[in-house]
Design a protein around this motif. Structure first.
Motif, mmCIF file in Angstrom:
data_model
loop_
_atom_site.group_PDB
_atom_site.id
_atom_site.type_symbol
_atom_site.label_atom_id
_atom_site.label_comp_id
_atom_site.label_asym_id
_atom_site.label_seq_id
_atom_site.Cartn_x
_atom_site.Cartn_y
_atom_site.Cartn_z
ATOM 1 N N TRP A 4 86.979 76.607 95.665
ATOM 2 C CA TRP A 4 87.509 76.038 96.905
ATOM 3 C C TRP A 4 89.021 75.835 96.787
ATOM 4 C CZ3 TRP A 4 90.226 71.762 98.387
ATOM 5 C CH2 TRP A 4 90.288 71.518 99.764
ATOM 6 N N LEU A 5 89.458 75.315 95.660
ATOM 7 C CA LEU A 5 90.882 75.064 95.444
ATOM 8 C C LEU A 5 91.680 76.374 95.488
ATOM 9 C CD1 LEU A 5 92.900 72.790 94.837
ATOM 10 C CD2 LEU A 5 92.440 73.145 92.406
ATOM 11 N N THR A 6 91.122 77.428 94.902
ATOM 12 C CA THR A 6 91.768 78.743 94.936
ATOM 13 C C THR A 6 91.919 79.218 96.386
ATOM 14 O OG1 THR A 6 90.861 79.310 92.770
ATOM 15 C CG2 THR A 6 91.608 81.151 94.146
ATOM 16 N N GLU A 7 90.861 79.098 97.154
ATOM 17 C CA GLU A 7 90.916 79.518 98.557
ATOM 18 C C GLU A 7 91.872 78.628 99.356
ATOM 19 O OE1 GLU A 7 87.972 80.437 102.345
ATOM 20 O OE2 GLU A 7 87.072 79.854 100.431
ATOM 21 N N TYR A 8 91.852 77.320 99.092
ATOM 22 C CA TYR A 8 92.725 76.371 99.794
ATOM 23 C C TYR A 8 94.205 76.692 99.557
ATOM 24 C CZ TYR A 8 94.909 71.806 100.799
ATOM 25 O OH TYR A 8 95.714 70.794 101.279
ATOM 26 N N ILE A 9 94.577 76.880 98.307
ATOM 27 C CA ILE A 9 95.980 77.174 97.985
ATOM 28 C C ILE A 9 96.364 78.557 98.521
ATOM 29 C CG2 ILE A 9 97.616 77.608 96.107
ATOM 30 C CD1 ILE A 9 96.142 75.364 94.548
ATOM 31 N N GLY A 10 95.476 79.539 98.366
ATOM 32 C CA GLY A 10 95.755 80.869 98.879
ATOM 33 C C GLY A 10 95.957 80.872 100.389
ATOM 34 N N ARG A 11 95.074 80.193 101.117
ATOM 35 C CA ARG A 11 95.218 80.135 102.568
ATOM 36 C C ARG A 11 96.462 79.351 102.960
ATOM 37 N NH1 ARG A 11 91.230 80.706 106.250
ATOM 38 N NH2 ARG A 11 90.724 82.396 104.836
ATOM 39 N N GLY A 12 96.736 78.268 102.249
ATOM 40 C CA GLY A 12 97.952 77.505 102.529
ATOM 41 C C GLY A 12 99.198 78.350 102.367
ATOM 42 N N ARG A 13 99.203 79.223 101.389
ATOM 43 C CA ARG A 13 100.342 80.132 101.193
ATOM 44 C C ARG A 13 100.429 81.143 102.334
ATOM 45 N NH1 ARG A 13 100.737 81.837 94.899
ATOM 46 N NH2 ARG A 13 101.538 79.866 94.133
ATOM 47 N N GLU A 14 99.285 81.715 102.712
ATOM 48 C CA GLU A 14 99.263 82.686 103.815
ATOM 49 C C GLU A 14 99.815 82.076 105.102
ATOM 50 O OE1 GLU A 14 95.234 83.962 104.330
ATOM 51 O OE2 GLU A 14 95.131 84.826 102.319
ATOM 52 N N LEU A 15 99.513 80.800 105.317
ATOM 53 C CA LEU A 15 99.920 80.121 106.548
ATOM 54 C C LEU A 15 101.303 79.487 106.447
ATOM 55 C CD1 LEU A 15 96.502 78.429 107.388
ATOM 56 C CD2 LEU A 15 97.514 80.456 108.491
#
Length: 176
Positions: free
Chosen positions: A123-134
Motif C-alpha cells: 500500500w505504501l509503495t502504491e501511495y508514494i507512487g501515486r502521490g508522485r504521479e499526481l
C-alpha cells in the motif's frame, strides 16, 4: 475461563514483545495459570497463539488502509482522512508493540504479522507512487528507496509518536 485466556493474551503480548523466537510458551502458560492441555485444546502451537495476539492488536488499532485515489483532489482529501485516523489510533498501545515485532524480524513466515507487513508495504509503495504521479510528492529518490525510507520512519514513529513529523511525511514536506 475467559479470564485465563485474557491473561494468556496479556502474557503472550509481553513475551512476544521482544520477538517470536525468544518467547517462551511455558512462561506464558505459567503466567496465565493455564495448563498445556487446556492450551492445546484451543490453540495449535506458539505460532498460532502469535497470530491470535497479533490479529487482536491489529484490530485494536482501528486503522484501515484507504483505496489509493486517482486525482490530486481525492489524494489530498484521503491524506487528510488518513492522518486523522492515524492520529486517533496513536494512543493505542498496540502500535509500538506491533512496530517492535516488525523490527525484531523473526515472525514466522506467512504469519498474521508477515501478511500485514506485506499489505502495508504494498500500500505504501502504491501511495508514494501515486502521490508522485499526481505531483503531491517530489521524486528525489528511486521509488523503492523512498518506500524503504518511509517504512523505517513509520516504524520509528510508531514507537515514538510525533504527529508533526508524520504529517510532514504524509503531506510530502519530507521529500521521498
Amino acid at each position: 475461563m475467559a479470564d485465563r485466556w485474557q491473561e494468556l493474551y496479556r502474557a503472550a503480548a509481553r513475551e512476544f514483545a521482544h520477538g517470536f523466537d525468544g518467547a517462551s510458551l511455558n512462561a506464558m502458560l505459567a503466567e496465565a495459570g493455564m495448563s498445556k492441555s487446556s492450551f492445546y485444546h484451543q490453540v495449535a502451537d506458539k505460532a498460532h497463539l502469535f497470530d491470535l495476539v497479533v490479529r487482536a492488536a491489529l484490530g485494536a488499532t482501528g486503522v484501515e488502509l484507504p483505496e489509493i485515489p486517482r486525482t490530486a483532489a481525492e489524494f489530498s482529501l484521503m491524506r487528510s482522512r488518513l492522518l486523522e485516523g492515524i492520529e486517533a489510533a496513536w494512543p493505542s498501545s498496540s502500535l509500538p508493540w506491533l512496530a517492535g515485532l516488525v523490527q525484531a524480524g523473526d515472525a514466522p513466515t506467512d504469519s498474521e504479522l508477515d501478511r500485514a507487513v506485506r499489505t502495508l508495504h504494498d500500500w505504501l509503495t502504491e501511495y508514494i507512487g501515486r502521490g508522485r504521479e499526481l505531483g503531491e510528492f517530489s521524486s528525489r529518490l528511486e521509488l523503492g528507496r523512498a518506500v524503504d525510507l518511509a517504512w523505517m520512519l513509520l516504524l520509528e514513529l510508531a514507537k515514538e509518536p510525533d504527529i508533526e513529523v508524520l504529517g510532514e511525511l504524509a503531506t510530502g514536506r519530507i521529500s521521498l
